[in-house]
Design a protein around this motif. Sequence first.
Motif, mmCIF file in Angstrom:
data_model
loop_
_atom_site.group_PDB
_atom_site.id
_atom_site.type_symbol
_atom_site.label_atom_id
_atom_site.label_comp_id
_atom_site.label_asym_id
_atom_site.label_seq_id
_atom_site.Cartn_x
_atom_site.Cartn_y
_atom_site.Cartn_z
ATOM 1 N N ILE A 183 1.005 -1.070 0.043
ATOM 2 C CA ILE A 183 -0.090 0.173 -0.099
ATOM 3 C C ILE A 183 0.897 1.314 -0.011
ATOM 4 C CG2 ILE A 183 -1.490 1.397 1.350
ATOM 5 C CD1 ILE A 183 -2.789 -1.222 2.247
ATOM 6 N N THR A 184 0.343 2.123 -0.756
ATOM 7 C CA THR A 184 1.083 3.674 -0.835
ATOM 8 C C THR A 184 0.187 4.575 -0.233
ATOM 9 O OG1 THR A 184 2.604 4.908 -2.072
ATOM 10 C CG2 THR A 184 0.696 3.917 -3.124
ATOM 11 N N GLY A 185 0.728 5.405 0.608
ATOM 12 C CA GLY A 185 -0.009 6.485 1.022
ATOM 13 C C GLY A 185 -1.136 5.971 2.136
ATOM 14 N N LYS A 186 -1.805 6.895 2.755
ATOM 15 C CA LYS A 186 -2.731 6.589 3.937
ATOM 16 C C LYS A 186 -4.122 6.312 3.483
ATOM 17 C CE LYS A 186 -0.891 10.412 6.602
ATOM 18 N NZ LYS A 186 -1.236 11.930 7.396
ATOM 19 N N ARG A 187 -4.584 5.506 4.335
ATOM 20 C CA ARG A 187 -6.027 4.786 4.110
ATOM 21 C C ARG A 187 -7.080 6.136 4.254
ATOM 22 N NH1 ARG A 187 -7.973 1.907 9.806
ATOM 23 N NH2 ARG A 187 -7.700 3.962 11.041
ATOM 24 N N VAL A 188 -8.223 5.410 3.605
ATOM 25 C CA VAL A 188 -9.262 6.710 3.416
ATOM 26 C C VAL A 188 -10.600 6.186 3.894
ATOM 27 C CG1 VAL A 188 -10.759 8.460 2.100
ATOM 28 C CG2 VAL A 188 -8.199 8.071 1.740
ATOM 29 N N ARG A 189 -11.232 6.581 4.740
ATOM 30 C CA ARG A 189 -12.477 6.014 5.163
ATOM 31 C C ARG A 189 -13.555 6.326 4.090
ATOM 32 N NH1 ARG A 189 -14.964 6.551 11.278
ATOM 33 N NH2 ARG A 189 -15.012 8.454 10.511
ATOM 34 N N ILE A 190 -14.345 5.509 3.706
ATOM 35 C CA ILE A 190 -15.372 5.738 2.623
ATOM 36 C C ILE A 190 -16.864 5.447 3.189
ATOM 37 C CG2 ILE A 190 -13.864 5.787 0.520
ATOM 38 C CD1 ILE A 190 -14.627 3.204 -0.111
ATOM 39 N N SER A 191 -16.925 4.719 4.203
ATOM 40 C CA SER A 191 -18.229 4.567 4.718
ATOM 41 C C SER A 191 -18.171 3.898 6.019
ATOM 42 C CB SER A 191 -18.670 3.224 3.788
ATOM 43 O OG SER A 191 -20.317 2.815 4.224
ATOM 44 N N ARG A 192 -19.095 4.312 6.909
ATOM 45 C CA ARG A 192 -19.322 3.973 8.298
ATOM 46 C C ARG A 192 -20.821 3.673 8.375
ATOM 47 N NH1 ARG A 192 -20.515 7.738 12.099
ATOM 48 N NH2 ARG A 192 -19.580 6.467 13.643
ATOM 49 N N PRO A 193 -20.995 2.716 9.482
ATOM 50 C CA PRO A 193 -22.224 2.210 9.431
ATOM 51 C C PRO A 193 -23.297 3.383 10.389
ATOM 52 C CG PRO A 193 -21.038 1.083 11.124
ATOM 53 C CD PRO A 193 -20.088 1.868 10.203
#
Length: 340
Positions: A183-193
């Motif tokens: 993985i390159t770079g930071k994670r991005v949150r795209i959904s939460r309940p």
Amino acid sequence: MKSIFRLCVLLCAFACNAQQKGSFLNPLLTSGPDPWVTYKDGYYYYMHTVGNHLELWKTANMAKLGEAPHKNIWTPPATGPFSKDIWAPEIHFLRGKWYVYFCADEGDNQNHRIYVLENSAADPMEGTWEMKGKVSDPADKWAIDASVFEHKQKLYMIWSGWEGDKNGEQDIYIAEMKDPFTITGKRVRISRPTFDWETHGDLNDPKLPHVNVNEGPEILKHGNKLFLFYSASACWTDFYALGMLVADGNSNLLDSASWKKSTKPMFLQSPETGVFAPGHNSFFTTPDGKQNWILYHANDNPGDGCGNKRSPRMQPFSWDKNGMPVLGKPVSVKTPLRMP
């Protein structure tokens, strides 16, 4: 007259037999949580959670999965960070090699992380599977249910994870990859309940943790749209169901604003057909690309929970005039379906 009657009986029997040979019934196997399938060179390669090793099936017809050859392709070491609780394996062919992504820990769920194996053989049932190690973004938080897809010559990983270090909510994350194991770079949150149908987690049982869940993300492409399906609510409840995010194919997939969530579940329990807690799906097409199928697990009875009673099933789905997927209702195990 008797000879004509016998001929009619024989013709009817032949027609009925032909119809039976051209149809199948769910489930595809008696047990198989977290089913996944991919297609290459005339064969479907299928996996599901076994728990203590990785098993791979190979078949030319998914409706005949129960007759397909399968083998143990990898057994974990007795101890170590990926020795226990091996969940949700997926096999992918990426950039000329085979990869299997799975999540595991050393026996403590808080340490669940994503790992990947590589195989350079043309047939993944052959060759050697080499451990490439943990796949993680810089945050290195709890992570399960990884899937990988390519879009516009870029590689992405999507998974379910915790924002911090404590259980209570599982969210969907995306990150770009520079190769199939980095993985390159930071994670991005795209959904939460956030919706009610995503937040059934305790089953009124004080022994079970209350968790709001988004997990099992999978990508489906159609036209210039990307659909991300995920499983919502806790898997041990009958409310387990599929939600959906949609992104324009030209948008920045690493921008959470690019992903629009459906306000309603797309595929959920159907007591009238005897299907409960359907979820953790994948998609496939017939070799000619003309038929679309969803593969998922479900229970036969309410309260069957999040164990080996979950079995893999499949059924066709369609698209509406706006290019949106129409999954319909889970089909009864008593309903014959025409083979793909």
